[in-house]
Design an enzyme around this catalytic site. Structure first.
Site, PDB file in Angstrom:
ATOM      1  N   ASP A  78       7.721   4.370  -4.171  1.00 37.62           N
ATOM      2  CA  ASP A  78       7.894   2.979  -3.784  1.00 37.62           C
ATOM      3  C   ASP A  78       6.499   2.344  -3.800  1.00 37.62           C
ATOM      4  O   ASP A  78       5.494   3.051  -3.784  1.00 37.62           O
ATOM      5  CB  ASP A  78       8.532   2.922  -2.390  1.00 37.62           C
ATOM      6  CG  ASP A  78       8.674   1.506  -1.870  1.00 37.62           C
ATOM      7  OD1 ASP A  78       9.069   0.622  -2.657  1.00 37.62           O
ATOM      8  OD2 ASP A  78       8.376   1.278  -0.677  1.00 37.62           O
ATOM      9  N   ASP A 115       5.243  -1.204  -2.048  1.00 40.70           N
ATOM     10  CA  ASP A 115       4.774  -1.817  -0.797  1.00 40.70           C
ATOM     11  C   ASP A 115       5.033  -0.889   0.392  1.00 40.70           C
ATOM     12  O   ASP A 115       6.165  -0.450   0.614  1.00 40.70           O
ATOM     13  CB  ASP A 115       5.478  -3.164  -0.572  1.00 40.70           C
ATOM     14  CG  ASP A 115       5.233  -4.129  -1.733  1.00 40.70           C
ATOM     15  OD1 ASP A 115       4.173  -4.039  -2.380  1.00 40.70           O
ATOM     16  OD2 ASP A 115       6.124  -4.966  -1.999  1.00 40.70           O
TER      17      ASP A 115
END
Ligand SMILES: [Zn+2]
Length: 179
Positions: A7, A9
């Site tokens: 992922d 952020d």
């Protein structure tokens, strides 16, 4: 092929409730660039899968997102690493697409594009939806405490068998040890 899905952020860079809307707002989390460099040197392919509903919300456009990703790539590259590909979902929660995590669409796309299975592929995230998408796609979810992770750890919906690490650096450290 050794593949890891990250992922963005809250895992690679500091998350913001106001969204990351410009290259200047993209700030790496301490140790994350080095972690990606270590993966790269150890022969892993690193692919990012990120929800970017800021596009659907008109907070940033695709050109700006591309510039943010150039900034990320340059900083990763300066640290000696490489991100092989960035997959993003531009949709909002009400678009009912199949790519926005917790849906597994983005991860399935990665598997198709790289001609690989996701069984045993570590997918590292900070949100419950990262974990759920990884599980739904048949990958191996790993939770980090950075970003939303400190809250996700105590989410009653979190599968208690999911491994938890302080940050990307320590998650990668463990991956490289067990391989
Ligand atoms: Zn989508």
């Amino acid at each position: 092929m050794k593949l890891v899905i990250l992922d963005r952020d809250g895992v690679i860079n500091e998350d913001s409730d106001d969204f990351i809307k410009s290259p200047a707002e993209w700030k790496p989390i301490r140790g994350s660039l080095v972690a990606i460099a270590r993966l790269h040197r150890a022969g892993w392919r690193v692919v990012v899968a990120t929800n970017q509903s800021g596009i659907a919300r008109n907070l940033l456009d695709l050109d700006t997102l591309a510039r943010i990703h150039e900034t990320m790539q340059r900083q990763v590259s300066d640290a000696g690493g490489m991100i092989d590909a960035v997959f993003f979902c531009p949709h909002g929660p009400n678009d009912h697409c199949d790519c926005r995590k917790p849906a597994p669409g983005m991860l399935n796309d990665i598997a198709r594009r790289l001609h690989t299975e996701l069984t045993g592929v570590p997918a590292i995230g900070d949100s419950l939806r990262d974990i759920q998408a990884a599980t739904a796609a048949g990958a191996s979810p790993i939770l980090v405490r950075t970003g939303k992770g400190s809250r996700t750890v105590s989410d009653p919906e979190l599968d208690k068998s999911v491994p938890v690490f302080n940050d990307l650096y320590s998650a990668v450290d463990n991956l490289l040890k067990v391989q």
